[in-house]
Design a protein around this motif. Structure first.
Motif, PDB file in Angstrom:
ATOM      1  N   VAL A   1       6.352   3.985  -7.772  1.00 10.40           N
ATOM      2  CA  VAL A   1       5.627   4.783  -8.660  1.00 10.40           C
ATOM      3  C   VAL A   1       5.121   4.043  -9.999  1.00 10.40           C
ATOM      4  O   VAL A   1       4.577   3.940 -10.795  1.00 10.40           O
ATOM      5  N   LYS A   2       6.617   3.295 -10.092  1.00 11.76           N
ATOM      6  CA  LYS A   2       5.931   2.415 -11.696  1.00 11.76           C
ATOM      7  C   LYS A   2       4.873   1.763 -12.047  1.00 11.76           C
ATOM      8  O   LYS A   2       4.330   0.644 -11.198  1.00 11.76           O
ATOM      9  N   GLY A   3       3.953   2.227 -12.928  1.00  8.57           N
ATOM     10  CA  GLY A   3       2.552   1.102 -13.506  1.00  8.57           C
ATOM     11  C   GLY A   3       1.306   1.822 -13.068  1.00  8.57           C
ATOM     12  O   GLY A   3       0.801   1.700 -13.049  1.00  8.57           O
ATOM     13  N   ARG A   4       1.901   3.111 -11.934  1.00  6.67           N
ATOM     14  CA  ARG A   4       0.607   3.570 -11.229  1.00  6.67           C
ATOM     15  C   ARG A   4       1.117   5.260 -11.689  1.00  6.67           C
ATOM     16  O   ARG A   4      -0.173   5.986 -11.915  1.00  6.67           O
TER      17      ARG A   4
ATOM     18  N   LEU B   1      -1.121  10.204 -11.396  1.00  8.89           N
ATOM     19  CA  LEU B   1      -1.423  10.026 -11.390  1.00  8.89           C
ATOM     20  C   LEU B   1      -2.153   9.070 -10.141  1.00  8.89           C
ATOM     21  O   LEU B   1      -3.508   8.936 -10.891  1.00  8.89           O
ATOM     22  N   SER B   2      -2.531   7.656 -10.773  1.00  7.40           N
ATOM     23  CA  SER B   2      -3.048   6.667  -9.804  1.00  7.40           C
ATOM     24  C   SER B   2      -2.632   5.507  -9.482  1.00  7.40           C
ATOM     25  O   SER B   2      -2.156   5.379  -8.604  1.00  7.40           O
ATOM     26  N   SER B   3      -3.792   4.668  -9.148  1.00  7.77           N
ATOM     27  CA  SER B   3      -4.167   4.168  -8.077  1.00  7.77           C
ATOM     28  C   SER B   3      -3.380   4.729  -7.023  1.00  7.77           C
ATOM     29  O   SER B   3      -2.073   3.776  -6.119  1.00  7.77           O
ATOM     30  N   LEU B   4      -3.406   5.429  -6.387  1.00  9.52           N
ATOM     31  CA  LEU B   4      -3.166   6.308  -5.027  1.00  9.52           C
ATOM     32  C   LEU B   4      -2.884   5.526  -4.019  1.00  9.52           C
ATOM     33  O   LEU B   4      -3.943   4.980  -3.257  1.00  9.52           O
ATOM     34  N   LYS B   5      -2.055   5.271  -3.074  1.00  7.34           N
ATOM     35  CA  LYS B   5      -1.807   5.049  -1.544  1.00  7.34           C
ATOM     36  C   LYS B   5      -1.645   6.454  -1.033  1.00  7.34           C
ATOM     37  O   LYS B   5      -1.011   7.307  -1.712  1.00  7.34           O
ATOM     38  N   PRO B   6      -2.186   5.759   0.168  1.00  6.84           N
ATOM     39  CA  PRO B   6      -2.002   7.117   1.642  1.00  6.84           C
ATOM     40  C   PRO B   6      -0.115   7.398   1.672  1.00  6.84           C
ATOM     41  O   PRO B   6      -0.090   8.700   1.719  1.00  6.84           O
ATOM     42  N   GLU B   7       0.804   6.449   1.483  1.00  5.34           N
ATOM     43  CA  GLU B   7       2.084   6.895   1.334  1.00  5.34           C
ATOM     44  C   GLU B   7       2.046   7.782  -0.037  1.00  5.34           C
ATOM     45  O   GLU B   7       3.436   8.135  -0.374  1.00  5.34           O
ATOM     46  N   ASP B   8       1.097   7.926  -0.641  1.00 12.44           N
ATOM     47  CA  ASP B   8       1.646   8.856  -1.874  1.00 12.44           C
ATOM     48  C   ASP B   8       1.710  10.470  -1.348  1.00 12.44           C
ATOM     49  O   ASP B   8       2.084  10.997  -2.400  1.00 12.44           O
ATOM     50  N   THR B   9       1.083  10.194  -0.239  1.00 16.08           N
ATOM     51  CA  THR B   9       1.273  11.743   0.160  1.00 16.08           C
ATOM     52  C   THR B   9       2.315  12.959   0.316  1.00 16.08           C
ATOM     53  O   THR B   9       3.012  11.947   0.909  1.00 16.08           O
ATOM     54  N   ALA B  10       2.355  13.994  -0.440  1.00 17.30           N
ATOM     55  CA  ALA B  10       3.325  14.844  -0.791  1.00 17.30           C
ATOM     56  C   ALA B  10       3.496  15.814  -1.337  1.00 17.30           C
ATOM     57  O   ALA B  10       2.260  15.605  -1.675  1.00 17.30           O
ATOM     58  N   THR B  11       4.165  16.490  -0.627  1.00 15.91           N
ATOM     59  CA  THR B  11       4.725  17.817  -2.255  1.00 15.91           C
ATOM     60  C   THR B  11       4.846  17.857  -2.990  1.00 15.91           C
ATOM     61  O   THR B  11       6.674  17.165  -3.095  1.00 15.91           O
ATOM     62  N   TYR B  12       4.435  17.650  -3.925  1.00 16.41           N
ATOM     63  CA  TYR B  12       5.351  17.325  -5.936  1.00 16.41           C
ATOM     64  C   TYR B  12       5.968  18.865  -6.230  1.00 16.41           C
ATOM     65  O   TYR B  12       4.294  19.462  -6.384  1.00 16.41           O
TER      66      TYR B  12
END
Length: 123
Positions: free
Chosen positions: A63-66, A82-93
């Motif tokens: 996640v560095k830089g994003r 959260l920026s430049s999101l990717k599908p693999e960032d899908t999660a419960t935060y």
């Protein structure tokens, strides 16, 4: 004493979201604070931490830089941009509290955590 997250939702790949964590029952100014996430069907992953005075912050490599962690001690609030999101960032935060002298780099080092907010990244 509790932490309550908000701000999750659906975002498109490349999009942005801002998560908030409201603390009550204690002053976050005395603690390092963190964000973590639980990926679908997987375990918990530490995401970022920040010093009590926000002098330094630390990030998981993916996640560095994003992502950017910040805090407003006067409002007792923690944030995660959260920026430049990717599908693999899908999660419960969820947000977590570290120790007064410990900056967490794993979820096992949280002594308090919230219930979480869902982030889904999909087109």
């Amino acid at each position: 004493v509790q932490l309550v997250e908000s701000g999750g939702g659906l975002a498109q790949p490349g999009g942005s979201l801002r998560l908030s964590c409201s603390a009550s029952g204690f002053s976050i100014s005395e603690y390092s604070m963190s964000w973590a996430r639980q990926l679908p069907g997987k375990g918990h992953e530490w995401v970022a931490s920040i010093y009590p005075d926000a002098a330094e912050s630390f990030y998981e490599d993916s996640v560095k830089g994003r992502f950017s962690i910040s805090r407003d001690n006067a409002k007792n609030m923690l944030y995660l941009q959260l920026s430049s999101l990717k599908p693999e960032d899908t999660a419960t935060y969820y947000c977590g509290r570290g120790g007064k002298f410990l900056v967490p780099t794993s979820v096992e080092e949280f002594d308090l955590r919230g219930q979480g907010t869902q982030v889904t990244v999909s087109s």
